[in-house]
Design a protein around this motif. Structure first.
Motif, mmCIF file in Angstrom:
data_model
loop_
_atom_site.group_PDB
_atom_site.id
_atom_site.type_symbol
_atom_site.label_atom_id
_atom_site.label_comp_id
_atom_site.label_asym_id
_atom_site.label_seq_id
_atom_site.Cartn_x
_atom_site.Cartn_y
_atom_site.Cartn_z
ATOM 1 N N ALA A 110 -4.011 -1.310 2.323
ATOM 2 C CA ALA A 110 -4.052 -1.787 1.372
ATOM 3 C C ALA A 110 -5.062 -0.865 0.207
ATOM 4 O O ALA A 110 -4.874 -1.098 -0.521
ATOM 5 C CB ALA A 110 -3.646 -2.864 0.919
ATOM 6 N N ALA A 111 -6.269 -0.228 0.593
ATOM 7 C CA ALA A 111 -7.511 0.225 0.459
ATOM 8 C C ALA A 111 -7.344 1.474 -0.346
ATOM 9 O O ALA A 111 -6.096 2.411 -0.419
ATOM 10 C CB ALA A 111 -8.127 0.672 1.104
ATOM 11 N N ALA A 112 -8.298 1.826 -1.242
ATOM 12 C CA ALA A 112 -7.516 2.723 -2.805
ATOM 13 C C ALA A 112 -7.548 3.837 -2.296
ATOM 14 O O ALA A 112 -7.015 5.039 -2.826
ATOM 15 C CB ALA A 112 -8.980 2.477 -3.794
ATOM 16 N N ASP A 113 -8.338 4.393 -1.030
ATOM 17 C CA ASP A 113 -7.695 5.562 -0.490
ATOM 18 C C ASP A 113 -6.831 5.725 0.691
ATOM 19 O O ASP A 113 -6.823 6.425 1.867
ATOM 20 C CB ASP A 113 -9.434 6.158 0.283
ATOM 21 C CG ASP A 113 -10.010 5.452 1.361
ATOM 22 O OD1 ASP A 113 -9.469 4.372 1.741
ATOM 23 O OD2 ASP A 113 -10.610 5.572 2.348
ATOM 24 N N SER A 114 -6.409 4.837 0.480
ATOM 25 C CA SER A 114 -4.745 4.768 1.896
ATOM 26 C C SER A 114 -3.620 5.486 1.724
ATOM 27 O O SER A 114 -3.532 6.377 0.292
ATOM 28 C CB SER A 114 -3.941 3.226 1.723
ATOM 29 O OG SER A 114 -2.802 2.577 1.266
ATOM 30 N N PRO A 115 -2.996 6.089 2.782
ATOM 31 C CA PRO A 115 -1.971 7.016 2.779
ATOM 32 C C PRO A 115 -0.538 5.724 1.591
ATOM 33 O O PRO A 115 -0.024 6.814 1.169
ATOM 34 C CB PRO A 115 -1.209 6.978 3.962
ATOM 35 C CG PRO A 115 -2.588 6.613 5.113
ATOM 36 C CD PRO A 115 -3.901 5.894 4.388
ATOM 37 N N LEU A 116 -0.668 4.990 1.781
ATOM 38 C CA LEU A 116 0.266 3.589 2.230
ATOM 39 C C LEU A 116 0.243 3.903 -0.492
ATOM 40 O O LEU A 116 1.334 3.960 -0.931
ATOM 41 C CB LEU A 116 0.675 2.279 2.093
ATOM 42 C CG LEU A 116 0.703 2.734 3.296
ATOM 43 C CD1 LEU A 116 1.170 1.215 3.576
ATOM 44 C CD2 LEU A 116 2.299 3.407 3.308
ATOM 45 N N ARG A 117 -0.957 3.716 -0.595
ATOM 46 C CA ARG A 117 -1.573 3.486 -1.823
ATOM 47 C C ARG A 117 -1.092 5.086 -2.055
ATOM 48 O O ARG A 117 -0.447 5.142 -3.650
ATOM 49 C CB ARG A 117 -2.954 3.245 -2.150
ATOM 50 C CG ARG A 117 -3.055 3.036 -4.048
ATOM 51 C CD ARG A 117 -4.617 2.417 -3.764
ATOM 52 N NE ARG A 117 -4.696 1.819 -5.609
ATOM 53 C CZ ARG A 117 -4.476 3.222 -6.390
ATOM 54 N NH1 ARG A 117 -4.747 4.152 -6.381
ATOM 55 N NH2 ARG A 117 -5.361 2.526 -7.528
ATOM 56 N N GLY A 118 -1.678 6.532 -1.860
ATOM 57 C CA GLY A 118 -0.972 7.726 -2.186
ATOM 58 C C GLY A 118 0.554 7.539 -2.546
ATOM 59 O O GLY A 118 0.748 8.646 -3.800
ATOM 60 N N GLU A 119 0.912 6.524 -1.876
ATOM 61 C CA GLU A 119 2.933 7.163 -2.050
ATOM 62 C C GLU A 119 2.484 5.924 -2.854
ATOM 63 O O GLU A 119 4.299 7.283 -3.074
ATOM 64 C CB GLU A 119 3.219 6.851 -0.194
ATOM 65 C CG GLU A 119 3.237 7.649 0.613
ATOM 66 C CD GLU A 119 3.813 7.182 2.060
ATOM 67 O OE1 GLU A 119 4.754 5.867 1.815
ATOM 68 O OE2 GLU A 119 2.631 7.428 2.476
ATOM 69 N N LEU A 120 1.977 5.227 -3.474
ATOM 70 C CA LEU A 120 2.967 4.373 -4.150
ATOM 71 C C LEU A 120 2.596 5.082 -6.142
ATOM 72 O O LEU A 120 3.145 5.167 -6.866
ATOM 73 C CB LEU A 120 2.618 2.938 -4.407
ATOM 74 C CG LEU A 120 2.772 2.041 -5.040
ATOM 75 C CD1 LEU A 120 4.149 1.745 -5.598
ATOM 76 C CD2 LEU A 120 1.993 0.963 -5.034
ATOM 77 N N VAL A 121 1.763 5.664 -5.709
ATOM 78 C CA VAL A 121 0.863 6.203 -6.975
ATOM 79 C C VAL A 121 1.828 7.701 -7.469
ATOM 80 O O VAL A 121 3.056 7.503 -7.713
ATOM 81 C CB VAL A 121 -0.337 6.995 -7.120
ATOM 82 C CG1 VAL A 121 -0.216 7.473 -7.959
ATOM 83 C CG2 VAL A 121 -1.534 5.627 -6.678
#
Length: 146
Positions: free
Chosen positions: A88-99
């Motif tokens: 869930a970190a700001a630089d995680s791939p999952l966050r990038g996908e969510l953005v």
């Protein structure tokens, strides 16, 4: 040392102390606040958010009961433990996908309330099933792709 600024929405229907708790937990989950960070004093929150200092103290007491923060007399209230997960970190791939998904939703004309409703419905659906059902659902999707 990081600091959080609470944003209180008086129209949300959620009590201000609960908003402080939720925002603190979100900051802990996202790694914005880390063990050792100081939370704003009740006086600082009152000045920035127009919240009664007792409201902030009530929220901090609840966070303390949960073992997330600890008061240090004369110094303030400090983060005791994190809720952050690397995924869930700001630089995680999952966050990038969510953005990227949010960008597509916005481009499709969805309003914030539409996105909230959509995310909430999928979240409830996927997490209410439990891990076993989610796994079998994933297997069915894999089979369908073959």
């Amino acid at each position: 040392m990081k600091e959080i600024e609470f944003r209180i929405d008086r129209r949300s229907g959620t009590a201000a102390y609960q908003q402080i708790i939720l925002q603190t937990k979100q900051a802990l989950r996202l790694g914005v606040l880390l063990p050792g960070d100081r939370l704003p004093t009740a006086k600082e929150v009152a000045e920035t958010s127009a919240v009664n200092p007792n409201t902030t103290l009530k929220a901090y007491r609840e966070l303390e009961r949960e073992g997330l923060v600890e008061p240090r007399p004369g110094l303030g209230t400090f983060v005791r433990r994190s809720l952050a997960q690397p995924q869930a970190a700001a630089d995680s791939p999952l966050r990038g996908e969510l953005v990227a998904w949010m960008d597509r939703a916005r481009a499709a004309g969805l309003e914030p309330d539409d996105v909230t409703a959509l995310v909430a419905s999928v979240l409830e659906e996927r997490y209410a099933e439990g891990a076993a059902t989610a796994g079998s659902s994933h297997s069915r999707e894999s089979e369908e792709l073959k």
